[in-house]
Design a protein around this motif. Structure first.
Motif, PDB file in Angstrom:
ATOM      1  N   THR A 338      48.531  -9.216  20.068  1.00 14.94           N
ATOM      2  CA  THR A 338      47.161  -8.800  20.371  1.00 14.94           C
ATOM      3  C   THR A 338      47.102  -8.527  21.866  1.00 14.94           C
ATOM      4  O   THR A 338      47.376  -9.420  22.673  1.00 14.94           O
ATOM      5  CB  THR A 338      46.144  -9.885  19.997  1.00 14.94           C
ATOM      6  N   GLN A 340      44.999  -7.315  25.222  1.00 16.05           N
ATOM      7  CA  GLN A 340      43.709  -7.083  25.865  1.00 16.05           C
ATOM      8  C   GLN A 340      43.899  -5.893  26.803  1.00 16.05           C
ATOM      9  O   GLN A 340      44.654  -5.966  27.773  1.00 16.05           O
ATOM     10  CB  GLN A 340      43.263  -8.323  26.642  1.00 16.05           C
ATOM     11  N   GLU A 341      43.218  -4.800  26.510  1.00 15.02           N
ATOM     12  CA  GLU A 341      43.480  -3.543  27.195  1.00 15.02           C
ATOM     13  C   GLU A 341      42.202  -3.033  27.847  1.00 15.02           C
ATOM     14  O   GLU A 341      41.107  -3.156  27.294  1.00 15.02           O
ATOM     15  CB  GLU A 341      44.006  -2.512  26.185  1.00 15.02           C
ATOM     16  N   SER A 343      40.093   0.263  29.655  1.00 15.09           N
ATOM     17  CA  SER A 343      39.998   1.717  29.668  1.00 15.09           C
ATOM     18  C   SER A 343      38.685   2.101  30.333  1.00 15.09           C
ATOM     19  O   SER A 343      37.936   1.242  30.806  1.00 15.09           O
ATOM     20  CB  SER A 343      40.057   2.266  28.243  1.00 15.09           C
ATOM     21  N   SER A 348      38.993  -3.872  25.656  1.00 14.35           N
ATOM     22  CA  SER A 348      39.045  -3.972  24.196  1.00 14.35           C
ATOM     23  C   SER A 348      40.293  -4.742  23.787  1.00 14.35           C
ATOM     24  O   SER A 348      41.219  -4.933  24.580  1.00 14.35           O
ATOM     25  CB  SER A 348      39.071  -2.579  23.567  1.00 14.35           C
ATOM     26  N   TYR A 349      40.323  -5.195  22.538  1.00 17.55           N
ATOM     27  CA  TYR A 349      41.472  -5.908  21.984  1.00 17.55           C
ATOM     28  C   TYR A 349      42.111  -5.048  20.896  1.00 17.55           C
ATOM     29  O   TYR A 349      41.424  -4.552  20.003  1.00 17.55           O
ATOM     30  CB  TYR A 349      41.051  -7.262  21.397  1.00 17.55           C
ATOM     31  N   LYS A 350      43.427  -4.884  20.993  1.00 22.16           N
ATOM     32  CA  LYS A 350      44.134  -4.070  20.013  1.00 22.16           C
ATOM     33  C   LYS A 350      45.335  -4.842  19.478  1.00 22.16           C
ATOM     34  O   LYS A 350      45.993  -5.575  20.215  1.00 22.16           O
ATOM     35  CB  LYS A 350      44.599  -2.746  20.634  1.00 22.16           C
ATOM     36  N   LYS A 351      45.629  -4.645  18.191  1.00 17.27           N
ATOM     37  CA  LYS A 351      46.754  -5.313  17.551  1.00 17.27           C
ATOM     38  C   LYS A 351      47.875  -4.303  17.352  1.00 17.27           C
ATOM     39  O   LYS A 351      47.646  -3.172  16.926  1.00 17.27           O
ATOM     40  CB  LYS A 351      46.304  -5.884  16.200  1.00 17.27           C
ATOM     41  N   PHE A 352      49.104  -4.741  17.647  1.00 18.15           N
ATOM     42  CA  PHE A 352      50.272  -3.872  17.483  1.00 18.15           C
ATOM     43  C   PHE A 352      51.379  -4.615  16.753  1.00 18.15           C
ATOM     44  O   PHE A 352      51.516  -5.844  16.887  1.00 18.15           O
ATOM     45  CB  PHE A 352      50.815  -3.420  18.841  1.00 18.15           C
ATOM     46  N   SER A 374      50.343   0.841  15.871  1.00 19.32           N
ATOM     47  CA  SER A 374      49.005   0.270  15.932  1.00 19.32           C
ATOM     48  C   SER A 374      48.639  -0.287  14.560  1.00 19.32           C
ATOM     49  O   SER A 374      48.941   0.318  13.523  1.00 19.32           O
ATOM     50  CB  SER A 374      47.989   1.326  16.355  1.00 19.32           C
ATOM     51  N   GLU A 376      45.518  -0.945  13.648  1.00 15.27           N
ATOM     52  CA  GLU A 376      44.066  -0.706  13.466  1.00 15.27           C
ATOM     53  C   GLU A 376      43.837   0.577  12.682  1.00 15.27           C
ATOM     54  O   GLU A 376      44.642   1.485  12.698  1.00 15.27           O
ATOM     55  CB  GLU A 376      43.379  -0.619  14.828  1.00 15.27           C
TER      56      GLU A 376
END
Length: 376
Positions: A338, A340-341, A343, A348-352, A374, A376
Motif C-alpha cells: 500500500t 501513500q502517494e 499528486s 491518496s493510497y494505492k495498492k500494488f 495496480s 484498483e
C-alpha cells in the motif's frame, strides 16, 4: 509677525542641531554595538553546535568499521562488534556455540582467526578474542544507562550474510521475556529496526550518541520485530571473560559437536530480506542504497536519476504481504504493498502487486527485474 518669524527660525535651528547630533551619535556608536551583538550571537551559535550529537551518517560510518562477520566451518554465521582495546569481540552464544576457533571478517574484508574466550549456557552472550585487533579503537559503550522506549536506534550486522548492513528504527518495547532452546532472554528491548538471521551478535546503537546500548539476538515475524539484549545487563559477565578467559568452554545444546544455533541462510531467505530492505531504503529516502540493490542489467537501462524520480511521489510504502518461491535459477518475490502517494489532487493510497525476480551476480543476490500491477 517678526517675532513669530524669529522664533520659528530659532526653533528650526535647534531641531536641525539636535537631529545632527543624534545622527552622528547613531552613526558612531550603533555599528560598534551591532558588532558586539553579532559576536554574542556567534558565540551562542558555536555553543549550540557543540551540544548537537554526531550526524547519523557519521555515526554509521564510524560504527561499521568496528562490526565483524563471524563464520564457522559448517557455513553458519553471525555478527559481532569490538568492545575493548584487547581485540575482544562481543557476539551471541548461539553464533559460536561449541566452537573454539572462528573466522572473523572485518569491514575491510580482512579474514582473521578468533578464539572464543567466554560463553554462557543460559544467557545468549559470548566473547571472541581476535589478537590482530588488539590496540584498535573500540565502540563507545553505554555502561551506566539503558535505552528508553522511543529512542532512535541503529542495528548493524550481516543479515543473511550481507555484511555491513544498516537498519534504523526505535525502541518499540521493553522488558520482553521468552526462551529459545537453552537460552533465557530477559528484560529485552523490542526494536522496530528490521533484523534477520545473521544480525545476531551485532550491536544496537543509540542514533544520537553512537553508543552501544544492546546486542541484537532474536527476531520474529520475518524480521519485522527484533529483540536486543541491553548491553548494561551483561557487561559484568563480558568483562569477567576479558579479564579471565575461560579455559574450558561448556557444551551448548544436545549435540556433542558442531554449532547448535547460528544461522544458515537460503537464497529464498536472502531474496525476501533484500526486497524488504529495498522498501525500507525507499521509505527512508535512501535511494542510493535502494539503487545499489538492483542488478547490472536493470541499472544499465535505468539511470539513478530516473530511478529516484520514479519514487519521489511515494510518501510511504507499507508491505501487506510477501510470497517467495524459487523459479529455476532465480527467486521470485511477490509483494502486495500500500503506497501513500501525492499528486496535484492531494494525497491518496494505492495498492500494488509487485513481482521481483532476484538472482546471483558475482556471488551476490541482486534484484534483476520488477513488474508492477495496480490492484484498483
Amino acid at each position: 509677525m517678526n517675532v513669530k518669524w524669529f522664533v520659528s527660525i530659532i526653533l528650526t535651528i535647534i531641531f536641525i542641531g539636535a537631529g545632527s547630533t543624534v545622527f552622528f551619535h547613531v552613526k558612531n556608536t550603533v555599528p560598534s554595538q551591532l558588532t558586539a551583538a553579532s559576536n554574542l550571537y556567534l558565540e551562542s551559535e558555536v555553543e549550540e553546535k557543540e551540544s548537537v550529537p554526531q550526524a547519523l551518517k557519521e555515526i554509521i560510518f564510524e560504527s561499521q568499521k568496528l562490526v565483524v562477520k563471524i563464520e564457522l566451518p559448517d557455513g553458519s554465521f553471525g555478527s559481532g562488534f569490538l568492545y575493548n582495546n584487547k581485540g575482544d569481540v562481543v557476539t551471541n552464544a548461539h553464533v559460536v556455540a561449541n566452537a573454539k576457533e572462528v573466522k572473523v571478517t572485518t569491514a575491510d574484508s580482512k579474514e582473521l582467526t578468533g578464539e572464543v574466550i567466554g560463553i554462557s549456557i543460559d544467557t545468549d552472550i559470548a566473547v571472541v578474542r581476535v589478537s590482530e585487533l588488539e590496540g584498535v579503537d573500540s565502540f563507545k559503550l553505554a555502561k551506566n544507562r539503558k535505552a528508553e522506549l522511543g529512542d532512535d536506534v541503529i542495528a548493524l550486522g550481516s543479515p543473511l550474510g550481507l555484511q555491513n548492513t544498516v537498519t534504523t528504527g526505535i525502541i518499540s518495547g521493553t522488558a520482553r521475556e521468552f526462551e529459545i532452546d537453552s537460552f533465557k532472554y530477559e528484560d529485552l528491548f523490542q526494536i522496530s529496526a528490521p533484523i534477520a538471521p545473521g544480525n545476531s551478535g551485532g550491536p544496537l546503537i543509540d542514533a544520537k550518541t553512537g553508543e552501544v546500548v544492546g546486542i541484537n539476538s532474536a527476531t520474529m515475524e520475518r524480521g519485522i520485530i527484533g529483540f536486543s539484549i541491553p548491553f548494561v545487563n551483561v557487561l559484568p559477565l563480558i568483562e569477567s571473560w576479558s579479564e579471565s578467559p575461560m579455559e574450558i568452554l561448556p557444551r551448548i545444546g544436545g549435540n556433542s559437536s558442531g554449532n547448535s544455533g547460528a544461522e544458515i541462510s537460503t537464497n529464498k531467505d536472502i531474496a525476501e530480506y533484500l526486497v524488504n530492505y529495498f522498501y525500507e531504503s525507499i521509505n527512508y529516502r535512501d535511494y542510493v542504497t535502494a539503487y545499489s540493490l538492483l542488478g547490472s542489467n536493470w541499472q544499465s537501462k535505468t539511470s539513478y536519476e530516473d530511478f529516484r524520480a520514479g519514487f519521489l511521489d511515494f510518501l510511504t510504502i507499507e508491505v501487506d504481504d510477501v510470497l517467495t518461491r524459487e523459479k529455476e535459477s532465480m527467486v521470485e518475490v511477490i509483494s502486495v504493498i500500500t503506497a501513500q502517494e501525492r499528486s496535484e489532487k492531494g494525497v491518496s493510497y494505492k495498492k500494488f502487486k509487485i513481482t521481483f525476480e532476484l538472482g546471483l551476480e558475482n556471488d551476490q543476490m541482486k534484484i534483476l527485474s520488477e513488474t508492477r500491477e495496480s490492484m484498483e
